[in-house]
Design an enzyme around this catalytic site. Structure first.
Site, PDB file in Angstrom:
ATOM      1  CG  ASN A 177      -1.731   1.250   1.365  1.00 45.03           C
ATOM      2  OD1 ASN A 177      -1.744   2.088   0.461  1.00 45.03           O
ATOM      3  ND2 ASN A 177      -2.418   1.397   2.483  1.00 45.03           N
TER       4      ASN A 177
ATOM      5  CE  LYS B 148      -0.107   3.106   4.739  1.00 47.13           C
ATOM      6  NZ  LYS B 148      -0.039   3.175   6.198  1.00 47.13           N
TER       7      LYS B 148
ATOM      8  CG  HIS C 216      -5.747   1.860   5.210  1.00 48.81           C
ATOM      9  ND1 HIS C 216      -5.329   2.796   6.133  1.00 48.81           N
ATOM     10  CD2 HIS C 216      -4.724   0.989   5.054  1.00 48.81           C
ATOM     11  CE1 HIS C 216      -4.088   2.490   6.503  1.00 48.81           C
ATOM     12  NE2 HIS C 216      -3.706   1.407   5.870  1.00 48.81           N
TER      13      HIS C 216
ATOM     14  CD  GLU D 275      -2.910   5.386   6.642  1.00 45.67           C
ATOM     15  OE1 GLU D 275      -2.894   5.414   5.399  1.00 45.67           O
ATOM     16  OE2 GLU D 275      -2.007   4.860   7.327  1.00 45.67           O
TER      17      GLU D 275
ATOM     18  CD  GLU E 255      -3.312  -2.493   7.106  1.00 50.63           C
ATOM     19  OE1 GLU E 255      -2.267  -2.791   6.525  1.00 50.63           O
ATOM     20  OE2 GLU E 255      -3.860  -1.383   6.990  1.00 50.63           O
TER      21      GLU E 255
ATOM     22  N   GLY F  50       2.655   2.175  10.748  1.00 57.68           N
ATOM     23  CA  GLY F  50       3.614   3.271  10.623  1.00 57.68           C
ATOM     24  C   GLY F  50       4.329   3.624  11.920  1.00 57.68           C
TER      25      GLY F  50
ATOM     26  CB  SER G 231       5.376  -1.972  11.851  1.00 61.89           C
ATOM     27  OG  SER G 231       4.969  -0.640  12.126  1.00 61.89           O
TER      28      SER G 231
HETATM   29  P1  13P Z   1       3.142   0.264   7.591  1.00 62.72           P
HETATM   30  O1  13P Z   1       3.660  -1.016   6.981  1.00 62.72           O
HETATM   31  O2  13P Z   1       3.897   1.463   7.143  1.00 62.72           O
HETATM   32  O3  13P Z   1       3.014   0.147   9.083  1.00 62.72           O
HETATM   33  O4  13P Z   1       1.647   0.459   7.030  1.00 62.72           O
HETATM   34  C1  13P Z   1       0.776  -0.588   7.083  1.00 62.72           C
HETATM   35  C2  13P Z   1      -0.433  -0.214   6.325  1.00 62.72           C
HETATM   36  O5  13P Z   1      -1.182   0.678   6.720  1.00 62.72           O
HETATM   37  C3  13P Z   1      -0.716  -0.928   5.079  1.00 62.72           C
HETATM   38  O6  13P Z   1      -1.985  -0.664   4.616  1.00 62.72           O
END
Ligand code: 13P
Length: 248
Positions: free
Chosen positions: A10, A12, A95, A97, A167, A173, A213
């Protein structure tokens, strides 16, 4: 029946179109593994050049978002037919976010899941608990509520073909990864819920990813767990490390 592994990046809101093509070219030799489904979920503006750049490889392209109408006066949005015409196969839905920053609730996410299936896109449906929810002991209840709400009206056949990504929000992150036992516990609970709702054949077929992560150092341990069929990777998907995760 063994489930096929699926490792998705992803990206982002990272990578301009030219950076995206450069990254695809860097990763090309590193992700060449015929035993794994590899997906790059990329920003809308990168979709066309990335689809072109992955031609002839084992990589499929996903979108990070779309809107539930096919066309019309929805300034700034992108539709499922547009994604399909561009060569997109997967779409991330729910997601944390988007739930948090863009206020997408489960009723809307359910519409997105239904629209994705009706259009021929494969959803990667995300769920996950906050740090407070984990500390309060409501993780499994919360995840069940999210999944049940997001899958209203979805058929067993559709669920069998989709991807669910667990997740934990506190792991995204942050460099904090769920332990493989924590991740397995929730991924198993998701599979148990799918068995309850749709039967064991569907539960055995649906692919469940861990995300948060995940990196070259912890991927093998997480992927060794029986109910973790892959990963949804943020930060580490933008680096050569992604190849190590694909081959973990
Ligand atoms: P990270 O791997 O940066 O923690 O992000 C995970 C994520 O949100 C994948 O959709």
């Amino acid at each position: 029946m063994a489930r096929r592994r699926i490792i998705a990046g992803n990206w982002k809101m990272n990578m301009t179109p030219s950076e995206a093509v450069e990254l695809v070219n860097t990763l090309k030799p590193l992700v060449d593994n015929a035993d794994v489904d590899v997906v790059y979920c990329v920003p809308a503006i990168d979709i066309v050049p990335v689809v072109e750049a992955v031609k002839g490889t084992n990589v499929a392209v996903g979108a990070e978002n779309f809107y539930i109408e096919d066309k019309g006066a929805f300034t700034g949005e992108i539709s499922a037919p547009m994604l399909l015409d561009a060569g997109v196969k997967y779409v991330i839905i729910g997601h944390s976010e988007r739930r948090d920053y863009f206020k997408e609730d489960d009723a809307f996410l359910n519409k997105k899941v239904l629209k994705a299936f009706a259009s021929g896109l494969t959803p990667i449906l995300c769920c996950g608990e906050s740090k407070e929810q984990r500390e309060n002991g409501v993780t499994i209840d919360w995840i069940r509520l999210q999944i049940k709400s997001d899958l209203v009206g979805v058929t067993a056949e559709q669920v069998a073909s989709m991807v669910i990504a667990y997740e934990p929000i506190w792991a995204i992150g942050t460099g904090l990864t769920a332990t493989s036992d924590q991740a397995q516990e929730v991924c198993k609970a998701i599979r148990d819920l799918i068995a309850e709702l749709y039967g064991t054949d569907t539960a055995e077929a649906v692919r469940i990813q861990y995300g948060g992560s995940m990196n070259a150092g912890n991927a093998a341990e997480l992927l060794s767990k029986p109910d973790i069929d892959g990963g949804l990777i943020g930060g580490a998907a933008l680096k050569p490390d992604f190849g190590k995760i694909v081959n973990a």
